[in-house]
Design an enzyme around this catalytic site. Structure first.
Site, PDB file in Angstrom:
ATOM      1  N   ARG A 103      82.636  -5.285   3.750  1.00 50.80           N
ATOM      2  CA  ARG A 103      81.486  -5.359   2.830  1.00 50.80           C
ATOM      3  C   ARG A 103      81.884  -6.297   1.713  1.00 50.80           C
ATOM      4  O   ARG A 103      82.860  -6.050   0.998  1.00 50.80           O
ATOM      5  CB  ARG A 103      81.127  -3.983   2.276  1.00 50.80           C
ATOM      6  CG  ARG A 103      80.151  -4.075   1.123  1.00 50.80           C
ATOM      7  CD  ARG A 103      79.529  -2.778   0.740  1.00 50.80           C
ATOM      8  NE  ARG A 103      78.563  -2.337   1.729  1.00 50.80           N
ATOM      9  CZ  ARG A 103      77.642  -1.396   1.500  1.00 50.80           C
ATOM     10  NH1 ARG A 103      77.560  -0.813   0.320  1.00 50.80           N
ATOM     11  NH2 ARG A 103      76.811  -1.031   2.451  1.00 50.80           N
ATOM     12  N   HIS A 130      72.481  -7.147   6.282  1.00 45.59           N
ATOM     13  CA  HIS A 130      72.985  -5.769   6.385  1.00 45.59           C
ATOM     14  C   HIS A 130      72.635  -5.244   7.796  1.00 45.59           C
ATOM     15  O   HIS A 130      71.787  -4.376   7.957  1.00 45.59           O
ATOM     16  CB  HIS A 130      72.356  -4.908   5.286  1.00 45.59           C
ATOM     17  CG  HIS A 130      73.062  -3.611   5.030  1.00 45.59           C
ATOM     18  ND1 HIS A 130      74.200  -3.225   5.729  1.00 45.59           N
ATOM     19  CD2 HIS A 130      72.791  -2.599   4.160  1.00 45.59           C
ATOM     20  CE1 HIS A 130      74.585  -2.041   5.289  1.00 45.59           C
ATOM     21  NE2 HIS A 130      73.754  -1.631   4.348  1.00 45.59           N
ATOM     22  N   GLN A 133      72.793  -1.308   8.807  1.00 54.62           N
ATOM     23  CA  GLN A 133      71.689  -0.553   8.224  1.00 54.62           C
ATOM     24  C   GLN A 133      70.414  -0.729   9.050  1.00 54.62           C
ATOM     25  O   GLN A 133      69.757   0.231   9.436  1.00 54.62           O
ATOM     26  CB  GLN A 133      71.437  -1.062   6.791  1.00 54.62           C
ATOM     27  CG  GLN A 133      70.211  -0.472   6.129  1.00 54.62           C
ATOM     28  CD  GLN A 133      70.417   0.992   5.771  1.00 54.62           C
ATOM     29  OE1 GLN A 133      71.427   1.337   5.204  1.00 54.62           O
ATOM     30  NE2 GLN A 133      69.471   1.844   6.117  1.00 54.62           N
ATOM     31  N   ASP A 219      63.622  -1.590  -0.839  1.00 57.45           N
ATOM     32  CA  ASP A 219      65.047  -1.651  -1.181  1.00 57.45           C
ATOM     33  C   ASP A 219      65.111  -1.872  -2.694  1.00 57.45           C
ATOM     34  O   ASP A 219      64.106  -2.227  -3.320  1.00 57.45           O
ATOM     35  CB  ASP A 219      65.679  -2.837  -0.409  1.00 57.45           C
ATOM     36  CG  ASP A 219      67.158  -3.041  -0.695  1.00 57.45           C
ATOM     37  OD1 ASP A 219      67.802  -2.125  -1.232  1.00 57.45           O
ATOM     38  OD2 ASP A 219      67.668  -4.138  -0.365  1.00 57.45           O
ATOM     39  N   CYS A 259      66.635   2.016   2.416  1.00 56.22           N
ATOM     40  CA  CYS A 259      68.019   2.028   2.904  1.00 56.22           C
ATOM     41  C   CYS A 259      68.926   2.912   2.048  1.00 56.22           C
ATOM     42  O   CYS A 259      69.981   3.337   2.508  1.00 56.22           O
ATOM     43  CB  CYS A 259      68.560   0.608   2.939  1.00 56.22           C
ATOM     44  SG  CYS A 259      68.390  -0.237   1.353  1.00 56.22           S
ATOM     45  N   ARG A 287      72.704   6.706  10.451  1.00 49.79           N
ATOM     46  CA  ARG A 287      73.756   5.693  10.284  1.00 49.79           C
ATOM     47  C   ARG A 287      75.011   6.111  11.051  1.00 49.79           C
ATOM     48  O   ARG A 287      75.638   5.303  11.726  1.00 49.79           O
ATOM     49  CB  ARG A 287      74.114   5.506   8.790  1.00 49.79           C
ATOM     50  CG  ARG A 287      73.044   4.898   7.912  1.00 49.79           C
ATOM     51  CD  ARG A 287      72.832   3.408   8.161  1.00 49.79           C
ATOM     52  NE  ARG A 287      74.012   2.598   8.065  1.00 49.79           N
ATOM     53  CZ  ARG A 287      74.480   2.030   6.955  1.00 49.79           C
ATOM     54  NH1 ARG A 287      73.846   2.170   5.826  1.00 49.79           N
ATOM     55  NH2 ARG A 287      75.581   1.282   6.988  1.00 49.79           N
TER      56      ARG A 287
HETATM   57  N1   CP Z   1      72.473   1.840   2.668  1.00 50.08           N
HETATM   58  C1   CP Z   1      73.770   1.625   2.446  1.00 50.08           C
HETATM   59  O1   CP Z   1      74.385   0.717   2.985  1.00 50.08           O
HETATM   60  O2   CP Z   1      74.324   2.503   1.585  1.00 50.08           O
HETATM   61  P1   CP Z   1      75.763   2.366   0.893  1.00 50.08           P
HETATM   62  O3   CP Z   1      75.665   1.216  -0.075  1.00 50.08           O
HETATM   63  O4   CP Z   1      75.945   3.680   0.212  1.00 50.08           O
HETATM   64  O5   CP Z   1      76.778   2.113   1.963  1.00 50.08           O
HETATM   65  N1  NVA Z   2      70.117  -4.750  -1.216  1.00 47.10           N
HETATM   66  C1  NVA Z   2      71.048  -3.707  -1.573  1.00 47.10           C
HETATM   67  C2  NVA Z   2      71.345  -2.866  -0.381  1.00 47.10           C
HETATM   68  C3  NVA Z   2      72.264  -1.696  -0.641  1.00 47.10           C
HETATM   69  C4  NVA Z   2      72.574  -0.926   0.605  1.00 47.10           C
HETATM   70  C5  NVA Z   2      72.307  -4.327  -2.157  1.00 47.10           C
HETATM   71  O1  NVA Z   2      72.766  -5.352  -1.626  1.00 47.10           O
HETATM   72  O2  NVA Z   2      72.832  -3.800  -3.138  1.00 47.10           O
END
Ligand code: CP
Ligand code: NVA
Length: 299
Positions: A103, A130, A133, A219, A259, A287
């Protein structure tokens, strides 16, 4: 399929195979098979440069439930934070691990990791995509109501989650309306990857789409890394909130997705996210099952 960097790299058949495997793993767990040792002895590295609740824990528990192990790697604790290159890190970690979840900010970093390592690399969120997700979200809809004739509407920031929704809709034949303020439309280079453009509609007006939608997805307006734009964003996204007033003209059986994490009172109200149309907790729960399908496919 060596890596999972973006939904663009998957075929419809590969996605549907993941869904079938997800369903099977989910049902086996429901029947009491908590540990299914398909990955015994295997270890997943999990490199996080941003916070995470769902992604981190579902992958970690997923590895445990498949009989393997997972190691959480914070970038601050690695030599990466002192300037070691991605290529050296990727090559070295390839000799210890069986797969790596990343990530981070730049999509290029995930791609470079995949280029220099000979183990599967999984994108656990970048600024652009993502995929884990969104695969899980389409699985949720596939399992719940089927994807045929589905009209999905995304309202909010045309960012990573929205980009992956666009690519997933294209692969799976879902009609998707993307409603964003003018300045927060999805990236052109992502839209350029869409084959069937007639299934994809763009607008800046949420109220025009609500009555035809089967599912509405949102989101956060302030993604990780955009915190310094918070004030400006809250102003620009005014009018794009999922709330009861917007849903006045919606279908009775409309489903609401997010999400998570949600910024309650910003992109969505408590009443909507906690209301009867919301399937956000089901999304989050799936998930785990979907990650396990990804892990058993790649590792
Ligand atoms: N939706 C999602 O990816 O959540 P986190 O940021 O908690 O991993
Ligand atoms: N768009 C958000 C998604 C979090 C799961 C971010 O990147 O923070």
């Amino acid at each position: 399929m060596k890596d999972l960097l973006s939904i663009a790299d998957l075929t419809e058949e590969e996605i549907l195979r993941l869904f079938i495997r997800t369903k099977e793993l989910k049902e086996r767990k429901k029947r009491g098979e908590k540990v299914i040792p398909l990955l015994s002895g295997k270890v997943l590295g999990m490199l996080f440069r941003k916070a995470s609740t769902r992604t981190r824990i579902s992958f970690e528990v997923g590895m445990f439930e498949l009989g393997g192990g997972a190691i959480f790697l914070s970038d601050e604790d690695l030599q990466l934070s002192r300037g070691e290159t991605i290529s050296d890190t990727a090559k070295v970690l390839s000799s210890y691990l069986d797969g790596i979840l990343i990530r981070t900010f730049e999509q290029k970093e995930v791609e470079d990791f995949a280029k220099y390592s000979n183990i599967p690399v999984i994108n656990g969120l970048s600024n652009v995509y993502h995929p884990c997700q969104v695969l899980s979200d389409y699985f949720t809809l596939w399992e719940k109501r089927g994807l045929k004739d589905l009209k999905l509407t995304f309202i909010g920031d045309g960012n990573n989650v929205c980009h992956s929704l666009i690519l997933g809709a294209d692969k799976l034949g879902v009609r998707l309306s993307v409603i964003t303020p003018e300045e927060y439309q999805p990236k052109r280079e992502v839209i350029a990857k869409v084959k069937n453009k007639k299934n994809l509609i763009f607008s800046t007006r949420p109220e025009d789409f609500i009555k035809d939608s089967d599912v509405v997805y949102t989101d956060t307006w302030v993604s990780m890394g955009a915190e310094n734009e918070r004030k400006k964003r809250l102003m620009k996204f005014d009018g794009y909130q999922l709330n009861k007033k917007l849903f006045k003209k919606a279908k009775k059986n409309l489903l609401v997705m997010h999400c998570l994490p949600a910024h309650r009172g910003e992109e969505i109200t408590d009443e909507v996210i906690d209301g009867p149309s919301s399937i956000v907790l089901e999304q989050a729960a799936n998930r785990l099952h979907l990650q396990k399908a990804i892990l058993t496919t790649l590792l």
